[in-house]
Design a protein around this motif. Structure first.
Motif, mmCIF file in Angstrom:
data_model
loop_
_atom_site.group_PDB
_atom_site.id
_atom_site.type_symbol
_atom_site.label_atom_id
_atom_site.label_comp_id
_atom_site.label_asym_id
_atom_site.label_seq_id
_atom_site.Cartn_x
_atom_site.Cartn_y
_atom_site.Cartn_z
ATOM 1 N N HIS A 25 25.318 72.917 82.330
ATOM 2 C CA HIS A 25 24.638 71.938 83.178
ATOM 3 C C HIS A 25 24.116 70.753 82.359
ATOM 4 O O HIS A 25 24.089 69.621 82.855
ATOM 5 C CB HIS A 25 23.508 72.600 83.967
ATOM 6 C CG HIS A 25 24.010 73.441 85.094
ATOM 7 N ND1 HIS A 25 23.997 74.814 85.066
ATOM 8 C CD2 HIS A 25 24.566 73.089 86.272
ATOM 9 C CE1 HIS A 25 24.522 75.266 86.185
ATOM 10 N NE2 HIS A 25 24.874 74.250 86.942
ATOM 11 N N ALA A 26 23.713 71.008 81.118
ATOM 12 C CA ALA A 26 23.263 69.911 80.257
ATOM 13 C C ALA A 26 24.396 68.911 80.046
ATOM 14 O O ALA A 26 24.202 67.699 80.191
ATOM 15 C CB ALA A 26 22.784 70.456 78.916
ATOM 16 N N LYS A 27 25.578 69.426 79.737
ATOM 17 C CA LYS A 27 26.743 68.558 79.526
ATOM 18 C C LYS A 27 27.039 67.742 80.781
ATOM 19 O O LYS A 27 27.292 66.537 80.702
ATOM 20 C CB LYS A 27 27.950 69.417 79.155
ATOM 21 C CG LYS A 27 29.225 68.645 78.933
ATOM 22 C CD LYS A 27 30.349 69.610 78.588
ATOM 23 C CE LYS A 27 31.690 68.941 78.662
ATOM 24 N NZ LYS A 27 32.791 69.879 78.456
ATOM 25 N N GLU A 28 26.966 68.377 81.936
ATOM 26 C CA GLU A 28 27.216 67.699 83.211
ATOM 27 C C GLU A 28 26.234 66.544 83.426
ATOM 28 O O GLU A 28 26.632 65.436 83.805
ATOM 29 C CB GLU A 28 27.092 68.723 84.337
ATOM 30 C CG GLU A 28 27.293 68.172 85.724
ATOM 31 C CD GLU A 28 27.097 69.262 86.761
ATOM 32 O OE1 GLU A 28 26.152 69.138 87.556
ATOM 33 O OE2 GLU A 28 27.881 70.238 86.767
ATOM 34 N N MET A 44 23.968 60.004 74.616
ATOM 35 C CA MET A 44 24.980 60.198 73.562
ATOM 36 C C MET A 44 24.528 61.254 72.562
ATOM 37 O O MET A 44 25.308 62.136 72.175
ATOM 38 C CB MET A 44 25.269 58.880 72.839
ATOM 39 C CG MET A 44 26.028 57.880 73.671
ATOM 40 S SD MET A 44 27.674 58.434 74.151
ATOM 41 C CE MET A 44 28.508 58.436 72.583
ATOM 42 N N LEU A 45 23.294 61.172 72.137
ATOM 43 C CA LEU A 45 22.769 62.165 71.202
ATOM 44 C C LEU A 45 22.744 63.547 71.844
ATOM 45 O O LEU A 45 23.181 64.533 71.250
ATOM 46 C CB LEU A 45 21.366 61.778 70.735
ATOM 47 C CG LEU A 45 20.667 62.776 69.821
ATOM 48 C CD1 LEU A 45 21.432 62.944 68.524
ATOM 49 C CD2 LEU A 45 19.252 62.344 69.552
ATOM 50 N N GLY A 46 22.261 63.602 73.074
ATOM 51 C CA GLY A 46 22.158 64.881 73.773
ATOM 52 C C GLY A 46 23.496 65.549 73.973
ATOM 53 O O GLY A 46 23.654 66.746 73.710
ATOM 54 N N ILE A 47 24.491 64.774 74.409
ATOM 55 C CA ILE A 47 25.801 65.381 74.643
ATOM 56 C C ILE A 47 26.453 65.783 73.328
ATOM 57 O O ILE A 47 27.172 66.777 73.253
ATOM 58 C CB ILE A 47 26.718 64.484 75.506
ATOM 59 C CG1 ILE A 47 27.793 65.347 76.175
ATOM 60 C CG2 ILE A 47 27.328 63.353 74.708
ATOM 61 C CD1 ILE A 47 28.515 64.670 77.311
ATOM 62 N N GLY A 48 26.148 65.038 72.269
ATOM 63 C CA GLY A 48 26.649 65.421 70.947
ATOM 64 C C GLY A 48 26.115 66.775 70.516
ATOM 65 O O GLY A 48 26.851 67.615 69.989
ATOM 66 N N VAL A 49 24.835 66.996 70.744
ATOM 67 C CA VAL A 49 24.221 68.287 70.408
ATOM 68 C C VAL A 49 24.830 69.396 71.270
ATOM 69 O O VAL A 49 25.120 70.489 70.779
ATOM 70 C CB VAL A 49 22.686 68.230 70.579
ATOM 71 C CG1 VAL A 49 22.061 69.603 70.421
ATOM 72 C CG2 VAL A 49 22.079 67.247 69.582
ATOM 73 N N VAL A 50 25.063 69.110 72.538
ATOM 74 C CA VAL A 50 25.674 70.099 73.426
ATOM 75 C C VAL A 50 27.070 70.455 72.926
ATOM 76 O O VAL A 50 27.429 71.635 72.825
ATOM 77 C CB VAL A 50 25.724 69.588 74.883
ATOM 78 C CG1 VAL A 50 26.617 70.467 75.746
ATOM 79 C CG2 VAL A 50 24.327 69.524 75.461
ATOM 80 N N TYR A 51 27.866 69.443 72.613
ATOM 81 C CA TYR A 51 29.213 69.715 72.092
ATOM 82 C C TYR A 51 29.142 70.561 70.817
ATOM 83 O O TYR A 51 29.937 71.478 70.631
ATOM 84 C CB TYR A 51 29.960 68.418 71.805
ATOM 85 C CG TYR A 51 30.493 67.714 73.035
ATOM 86 C CD1 TYR A 51 31.168 68.398 74.038
ATOM 87 C CD2 TYR A 51 30.342 66.336 73.185
ATOM 88 C CE1 TYR A 51 31.664 67.750 75.152
ATOM 89 C CE2 TYR A 51 30.844 65.669 74.299
ATOM 90 C CZ TYR A 51 31.510 66.392 75.271
ATOM 91 O OH TYR A 51 32.007 65.741 76.374
ATOM 92 N N ALA A 59 34.382 66.455 69.418
ATOM 93 C CA ALA A 59 33.662 65.705 70.451
ATOM 94 C C ALA A 59 32.233 65.397 69.994
ATOM 95 O O ALA A 59 31.715 64.310 70.283
ATOM 96 C CB ALA A 59 33.641 66.493 71.763
ATOM 97 N N ALA A 60 31.628 66.322 69.280
ATOM 98 C CA ALA A 60 30.264 66.099 68.774
ATOM 99 C C ALA A 60 30.251 64.906 67.824
ATOM 100 O O ALA A 60 29.389 64.024 67.939
ATOM 101 C CB ALA A 60 29.740 67.345 68.073
ATOM 102 N N GLU A 61 31.181 64.855 66.911
ATOM 103 C CA GLU A 61 31.241 63.744 65.950
ATOM 104 C C GLU A 61 31.458 62.408 66.651
ATOM 105 O O GLU A 61 30.885 61.400 66.254
ATOM 106 C CB GLU A 61 32.364 63.976 64.933
ATOM 107 C CG GLU A 61 32.031 65.056 63.918
ATOM 108 C CD GLU A 61 33.160 65.298 62.937
ATOM 109 O OE1 GLU A 61 34.138 64.519 62.923
ATOM 110 O OE2 GLU A 61 33.064 66.272 62.189
ATOM 111 N N GLN A 62 32.267 62.408 67.694
ATOM 112 C CA GLN A 62 32.516 61.168 68.428
ATOM 113 C C GLN A 62 31.275 60.687 69.183
ATOM 114 O O GLN A 62 31.117 59.504 69.432
ATOM 115 C CB GLN A 62 33.663 61.365 69.407
ATOM 116 C CG GLN A 62 34.998 61.549 68.725
ATOM 117 C CD GLN A 62 36.105 61.926 69.690
ATOM 118 O OE1 GLN A 62 35.858 62.251 70.848
ATOM 119 N NE2 GLN A 62 37.332 61.876 69.216
ATOM 120 N N SER A 63 30.399 61.622 69.512
ATOM 121 C CA SER A 63 29.189 61.268 70.256
ATOM 122 C C SER A 63 28.089 60.736 69.375
ATOM 123 O O SER A 63 27.202 60.038 69.837
ATOM 124 C CB SER A 63 28.678 62.493 71.027
ATOM 125 O OG SER A 63 29.636 62.899 71.962
#
Length: 64
Positions: A25-28, A44-51, A59-63
């Motif tokens: 749900h966080a990613k969503e 961007m930071l949050g989704i990077g941590v989720v990835y 995907a984390a590095e790209q975020s």
């Protein structure tokens, strides 16, 4: 409400889900936030941590 305000709300929801360990749900929520504001540093930071937590290092590095 503006798209930027809605993006912040969604990013905050993503952070809350992430804090609870609910990465799906966080990613969503982070994705929804980024759809409204692609330049949102919080999303961007949050989704990077989720990835990263999900093991998707590319995907984390790209975020970040």
């Amino acid at each position: 409400m503006s798209a930027e305000s809605n993006s912040k709300i969604l990013a905050n929801l993503g952070a809350a889900y992430r804090a609870k360990g609910d990465m799906v749900h966080a990613k969503e929520k982070y994705q929804q936030a980024l759809a409204l504001n692609p330049l949102s540093a919080q999303a961007m930071l949050g989704i990077g941590v989720v990835y990263q937590q999900l093991g998707d290092t590319v995907a984390a590095e790209q975020s970040f």
